[in-house]
Scaffold this active site. Structure first.
Site, PDB file in Angstrom:
ATOM      1  N   CYS A 109       0.897  -1.132   0.215  1.00 56.79           N
ATOM      2  CA  CYS A 109       0.000  -0.135   0.035  1.00 56.79           C
ATOM      3  C   CYS A 109       0.703   1.408  -0.196  1.00 56.79           C
ATOM      4  CB  CYS A 109      -1.160  -0.042   1.254  1.00 56.79           C
ATOM      5  SG  CYS A 109      -1.933   1.317   1.364  1.00 56.79           S
ATOM      6  N   CYS A 169      -1.782   1.749  -2.925  1.00 51.58           N
ATOM      7  CA  CYS A 169      -2.592   2.878  -2.801  1.00 51.58           C
ATOM      8  C   CYS A 169      -1.981   4.323  -2.851  1.00 51.58           C
ATOM      9  CB  CYS A 169      -3.326   2.491  -1.646  1.00 51.58           C
ATOM     10  SG  CYS A 169      -3.542   0.906  -1.185  1.00 51.58           S
ATOM     11  N   LYS A 229       0.020   5.530  -5.952  1.00 53.81           N
ATOM     12  CA  LYS A 229      -1.130   5.518  -7.088  1.00 53.81           C
ATOM     13  C   LYS A 229      -2.099   6.824  -7.027  1.00 53.81           C
ATOM     14  CE  LYS A 229      -4.697   4.543  -6.073  1.00 53.81           C
ATOM     15  NZ  LYS A 229      -5.465   3.114  -6.010  1.00 53.81           N
ATOM     16  N   TYR A 269       6.942   4.689   9.064  1.00 50.82           N
ATOM     17  CA  TYR A 269       6.452   3.315   9.494  1.00 50.82           C
ATOM     18  C   TYR A 269       7.683   2.637  10.481  1.00 50.82           C
ATOM     19  CZ  TYR A 269       2.016   2.603   7.280  1.00 50.82           C
ATOM     20  OH  TYR A 269       0.688   2.608   6.768  1.00 50.82           O
ATOM     21  N   ALA A 286      12.508 -13.461   5.744  1.00 52.67           N
ATOM     22  CA  ALA A 286      12.116 -14.730   6.816  1.00 52.67           C
ATOM     23  C   ALA A 286      11.230 -15.793   6.092  1.00 52.67           C
ATOM     24  CB  ALA A 286      11.712 -14.251   8.019  1.00 52.67           C
ATOM     25  N   GLY A 291      -9.094  -5.634 -16.461  1.00 54.51           N
ATOM     26  CA  GLY A 291     -10.010  -5.017 -16.435  1.00 54.51           C
ATOM     27  C   GLY A 291     -10.668  -4.797 -14.707  1.00 54.51           C
ATOM     28  N   TYR A 299      -9.365  -2.972 -10.795  1.00 55.80           N
ATOM     29  CA  TYR A 299      -8.824  -1.873 -10.117  1.00 55.80           C
ATOM     30  C   TYR A 299      -7.777  -1.366 -10.734  1.00 55.80           C
ATOM     31  CZ  TYR A 299     -11.657  -2.810  -5.777  1.00 55.80           C
ATOM     32  OH  TYR A 299     -12.901  -3.140  -5.203  1.00 55.80           O
ATOM     33  N   GLU A 355      -7.336   2.297 -12.885  1.00 55.27           N
ATOM     34  CA  GLU A 355      -6.698   3.212 -12.335  1.00 55.27           C
ATOM     35  C   GLU A 355      -5.646   3.608 -13.132  1.00 55.27           C
ATOM     36  OE1 GLU A 355      -8.189   2.772  -7.638  1.00 55.27           O
ATOM     37  OE2 GLU A 355      -6.078   1.871  -8.533  1.00 55.27           O
ATOM     38  N   ARG A 390     -10.082  -9.690 -20.873  1.00 50.53           N
ATOM     39  CA  ARG A 390     -10.400 -11.016 -21.273  1.00 50.53           C
ATOM     40  C   ARG A 390     -11.853 -11.169 -21.826  1.00 50.53           C
ATOM     41  NH1 ARG A 390      -8.854 -15.140 -16.616  1.00 50.53           N
ATOM     42  NH2 ARG A 390     -10.368 -14.402 -15.017  1.00 50.53           N
ATOM     43  N   ARG A 440     -15.743  -6.542 -12.281  1.00 45.66           N
ATOM     44  CA  ARG A 440     -17.079  -7.150 -11.698  1.00 45.66           C
ATOM     45  C   ARG A 440     -17.626  -6.823 -10.531  1.00 45.66           C
ATOM     46  NH1 ARG A 440     -17.718 -11.532 -15.458  1.00 45.66           N
ATOM     47  NH2 ARG A 440     -15.671 -11.807 -16.501  1.00 45.66           N
ATOM     48  N   HIS A 464     -26.286  22.550   0.297  1.00 44.85           N
ATOM     49  CA  HIS A 464     -26.342  23.110  -1.334  1.00 44.85           C
ATOM     50  C   HIS A 464     -25.207  24.049  -1.362  1.00 44.85           C
ATOM     51  CE1 HIS A 464     -28.121  24.094  -5.043  1.00 44.85           C
ATOM     52  NE2 HIS A 464     -28.009  25.409  -4.696  1.00 44.85           N
ATOM     53  N   GLU A 507     -25.180  16.256  -2.222  1.00 42.79           N
ATOM     54  CA  GLU A 507     -26.584  16.508  -1.747  1.00 42.79           C
ATOM     55  C   GLU A 507     -27.649  15.568  -2.688  1.00 42.79           C
ATOM     56  OE1 GLU A 507     -28.288  20.326  -2.893  1.00 42.79           O
ATOM     57  OE2 GLU A 507     -26.660  20.747  -4.468  1.00 42.79           O
TER      58      GLU A 507
HETATM   59  P1  NDP Z   1      -8.742  -7.229 -10.016  1.00 47.50           P
HETATM   60  O1  NDP Z   1      -9.037  -8.798  -9.230  1.00 47.50           O
HETATM   61  O2  NDP Z   1      -9.330  -6.065  -9.614  1.00 47.50           O
HETATM   62  O3  NDP Z   1      -8.994  -7.401 -11.580  1.00 47.50           O
HETATM   63  C1  NDP Z   1      -8.289  -8.501 -12.242  1.00 47.50           C
HETATM   64  C2  NDP Z   1      -8.789  -8.475 -13.648  1.00 47.50           C
HETATM   65  O4  NDP Z   1      -7.794  -9.233 -14.386  1.00 47.50           O
HETATM   66  C3  NDP Z   1     -10.127  -8.734 -14.044  1.00 47.50           C
HETATM   67  O5  NDP Z   1     -10.465  -8.092 -15.077  1.00 47.50           O
HETATM   68  C4  NDP Z   1      -9.912 -10.150 -14.406  1.00 47.50           C
HETATM   69  O6  NDP Z   1     -10.772 -10.411 -15.502  1.00 47.50           O
HETATM   70  C5  NDP Z   1      -8.580 -10.109 -15.426  1.00 47.50           C
HETATM   71  N1  NDP Z   1      -7.851 -11.295 -15.398  1.00 47.50           N
HETATM   72  C6  NDP Z   1      -7.866 -12.244 -14.388  1.00 47.50           C
HETATM   73  N2  NDP Z   1      -6.803 -13.442 -14.639  1.00 47.50           N
HETATM   74  C7  NDP Z   1      -6.569 -13.077 -16.157  1.00 47.50           C
HETATM   75  C8  NDP Z   1      -5.739 -13.442 -17.007  1.00 47.50           C
HETATM   76  N3  NDP Z   1      -5.084 -15.071 -16.667  1.00 47.50           N
HETATM   77  N4  NDP Z   1      -5.589 -13.115 -18.246  1.00 47.50           N
HETATM   78  C9  NDP Z   1      -6.423 -11.753 -18.561  1.00 47.50           C
HETATM   79  N5  NDP Z   1      -7.088 -11.279 -17.475  1.00 47.50           N
HETATM   80  C10 NDP Z   1      -7.307 -11.696 -16.337  1.00 47.50           C
HETATM   81  O7  NDP Z   1      -7.054  -7.360  -9.700  1.00 47.50           O
HETATM   82  P2  NDP Z   1      -6.049  -6.036  -9.788  1.00 47.50           P
HETATM   83  O8  NDP Z   1      -4.681  -6.573 -10.391  1.00 47.50           O
HETATM   84  O9  NDP Z   1      -6.521  -4.887 -10.631  1.00 47.50           O
HETATM   85  O10 NDP Z   1      -6.111  -5.632  -8.514  1.00 47.50           O
HETATM   86  C11 NDP Z   1      -5.571  -6.661  -7.548  1.00 47.50           C
HETATM   87  C12 NDP Z   1      -6.377  -6.391  -6.160  1.00 47.50           C
HETATM   88  O11 NDP Z   1      -5.568  -5.264  -5.516  1.00 47.50           O
HETATM   89  C13 NDP Z   1      -7.778  -5.988  -6.270  1.00 47.50           C
HETATM   90  O12 NDP Z   1      -8.675  -6.938  -6.126  1.00 47.50           O
HETATM   91  C14 NDP Z   1      -8.000  -5.127  -5.161  1.00 47.50           C
HETATM   92  O13 NDP Z   1      -8.477  -5.578  -4.062  1.00 47.50           O
HETATM   93  C15 NDP Z   1      -6.601  -4.456  -4.787  1.00 47.50           C
HETATM   94  N6  NDP Z   1      -6.695  -3.120  -5.179  1.00 47.50           N
HETATM   95  C16 NDP Z   1      -7.620  -2.255  -4.857  1.00 47.50           C
HETATM   96  C17 NDP Z   1      -7.641  -0.854  -5.237  1.00 47.50           C
HETATM   97  C18 NDP Z   1      -8.560   0.217  -4.447  1.00 47.50           C
HETATM   98  O14 NDP Z   1      -9.088  -0.134  -3.744  1.00 47.50           O
HETATM   99  N7  NDP Z   1      -8.775   1.352  -5.308  1.00 47.50           N
HETATM  100  C19 NDP Z   1      -6.688  -0.282  -6.111  1.00 47.50           C
HETATM  101  C20 NDP Z   1      -5.520  -1.327  -6.697  1.00 47.50           C
HETATM  102  C21 NDP Z   1      -5.733  -2.590  -6.194  1.00 47.50           C
HETATM  103  P3  NDP Z   1     -12.316 -11.366 -14.769  1.00 47.50           P
HETATM  104  O15 NDP Z   1     -13.180 -10.260 -14.073  1.00 47.50           O
HETATM  105  O16 NDP Z   1     -12.840 -11.815 -16.082  1.00 47.50           O
HETATM  106  O17 NDP Z   1     -11.963 -12.268 -14.056  1.00 47.50           O
END
Ligand code: NDP
Length: 448
Positions: free
Chosen positions: A43, A48, A51, A99, A115, A176, A178, A182, A199, A205, A437, A442
């Protein structure tokens, strides 16, 4: 005297591990922590925090383009990636220091090396030293999952993106979720040509479909190209350094960088879990009970390595609850309901509770209230983007089941709205609240 050198040995000084260690120490435990990379974890060091700073940096592009409408003369504009990158990384250094100081002030011994677990009460440091502890906490987090295609070694993950020598003119983002959304937004705002390769036909999702639809519409309007139902087959490095990406069709795409953002895997490889009978699930995540205890009585795990909810505030809560349970005489579990979350795309989107589809599947009869509005902030925007807020309500009890929004500052608004959903409030409670407002928030008390 204890038969062990430490009461607690934590592996991994990220958000969960640091919180657990300092709380355990404040309960009187003798604590040590090991970190093989940098104190702060994903993070703070490569997630986070940096980013969000890149998001802020990239938002100036739009702010500056509006400034003249508000009477400002800004002169000729240019952007220098190394300046933003170095500024962000210098703040990461500052936070890493803070930290470290937190650990020091709580008298937690820090071992800056890897470790691994060698038994129920023993860990081995990379330097060879073996250390005994009454309890071991595994808080090693997760790591970018890289797909297996020829040339993947030429691609980067979110680990490397913060250190790029140059801003890519053309960036391909695979995934597709997070991270994909971003970074696509950040580099699009900074002027890179961005293509997202996903994909399936769906992105993000876990978010409400209508909100995601709006995000896609806006992102495409801003020039991000989406290639749905598409998978990278091969990446070849060209002589001049560019990358040629084969998507399985007859149109290979040439880009400067390919960012893989296809999820994160628990970082358990080579950790030695088998030496203490710590069981993993089929994804390599450590299996824990509601008190974060593994299948070995003296070993616990929190955060991404358990693959429950991969979010920093959740890891922090799990770490805190573990320390209170084991060292504070106060057994505590975490309630995972109604965790708000956000995607810091541009504009950002945020949600809490059930999506419309989930609510209909679970409750049958639900009411959906919404507001589709043009934020005042966007009046001078060349894109005329509209915000969308939705509230999903159970028809029988009138309780709010979920709130979903896209628009400027939506994560800031969502944090407060989540309190209402968590508290089990009804739509009436929002209706009874006088609007503040003029604000975007709001819209939440004016939903129809
Ligand atoms: P996510 O789980 O959010 O998304 C993974 C994406 O990759 C999905 O679209 C998935 O498709 C696709 N995918 C998975 N496997 C494959 C593959 N083998 N080939 C092609 N596409 C694939 O993962 P991220 O890497 O974006 O982030 C990891 C985690 O980090 C998140 O789950 C989240 O919890 C955390 N995070 C949180 C943030 C926030 O709070 N703002 C910011 C960044 C990260 P499908 O939907 O079809 O499975």
């Amino acid at each position: 005297m204890s038969e062990f050198e430490y009461d607690l040995f934590t592996i991994g000084a990220g958000s969960g591990g640091v919180r657990a260690s300092r709380i355990a120490a404040s309960h009187g435990a003798k604590v040590a922590i090991a970190e093989e990379h940098r104190v702060g974890g994903t993070c703070v060091i490569r997630g986070c925090v940096p980013k969000k700073m890149l998001v802020y940096g990239s938002m100036f592009a739009e702010e500056l383009s509006h400034a003249e409408n508000y009477g400002w003369s800004v002169g000729e504009k240019s952007f220098d990636w190394p300046s933003l990158r170095d500024f962000v990384n210098s703040d990461v250094d500052r936070l890493e220091g803070l930290y470290g100081k937190t650990l020091e002030s709580h008298e937690v011994d820090l071992f800056e090396e890897r470790a691994t677990i060698t038994g129920p009460h023993t860990v081995k440091l990379a330097s060879g030293r073996e250390i005994t502890a009454k309890h071991i906490l595994v808080a090693v987090g997760s790591w970018p999952a890289m797909p297996d295609f020829p040339g993947v070694e030429h691609c980067i993950s979110s680990n490397e993106v913060f250190h790029l020598e140059e801003q890519p003119k053309c960036l391909m983002v695979a995934g597709g979720g997070y991270i994909a959304m971003e970074f696509a937004a950040i580099f699009n705002a900074l002027g890179s040509e961005v293509t997202v390769v996903n994909r399936s036909g769906r992105i993000l999702r876990s978010y409400d479909e209508q909100i995601v639809e709006r995000m896609l519409h806006i992102a495409m309007g801003r020039g991000i190209d989406f290639k749905m139902h598409s998978l990278i087959q091969k990446v070849e490095k060209q002589e001049e350094g560019c990358l040629l990406v084969d998507l399985g069709d007859s149109n290979p795409v040439q880009v400067d960088q390919v960012l893989i953002a296809t999820g994160r895997s628990p970082k358990t490889t080579g950790l030695g879990c088998e030496n203490a009978g710590v069981e993993l699930d089929e994804k390599g995540a450590i299996k824990v009970d509601e008190y974060n205890k593994t299948s070995c009585d003296s070993i616990y795990a929190v955060g991404d390595v358990t693959n429950r909810v991969q979010l920093t505030p959740v890891a922090i809560r799990e770490g805190h609850a573990f320390a209170d349970t084991v060292f504070g005489g106060n057994p505590r579990t975490i309630n995972y309901d109604h965790i708000p979350s956000a995607v810091f795309s541009q504009p950002p989107l945020a949600g809490v509770g059930l999506t419309e589809r989930e609510a209909r599947n679970t409750y049958g009869n639900v009411k959906v209230y919404s507001s589709d509005f043009r934020p005042m902030k966007n009046i001078f925007s060349p894109h005329a983007e509209r915000g969308l807020y939705k509230m999903i309500v159970d028809e029988a009890s009138e309780k709010i089941l979920g709130i979903h929004m896209i628009g400027p500052e939506s994560p800031e608004i969502m944090q407060v709205a989540a309190v209402a959903v968590k508290a089990g409030l009804t739509k009436q409670a929002f209706d009874d609240t006088v609007a503040l407002h003029p604000s975007m928030a709001e819209e939440l008390v004016l939903l129809k």
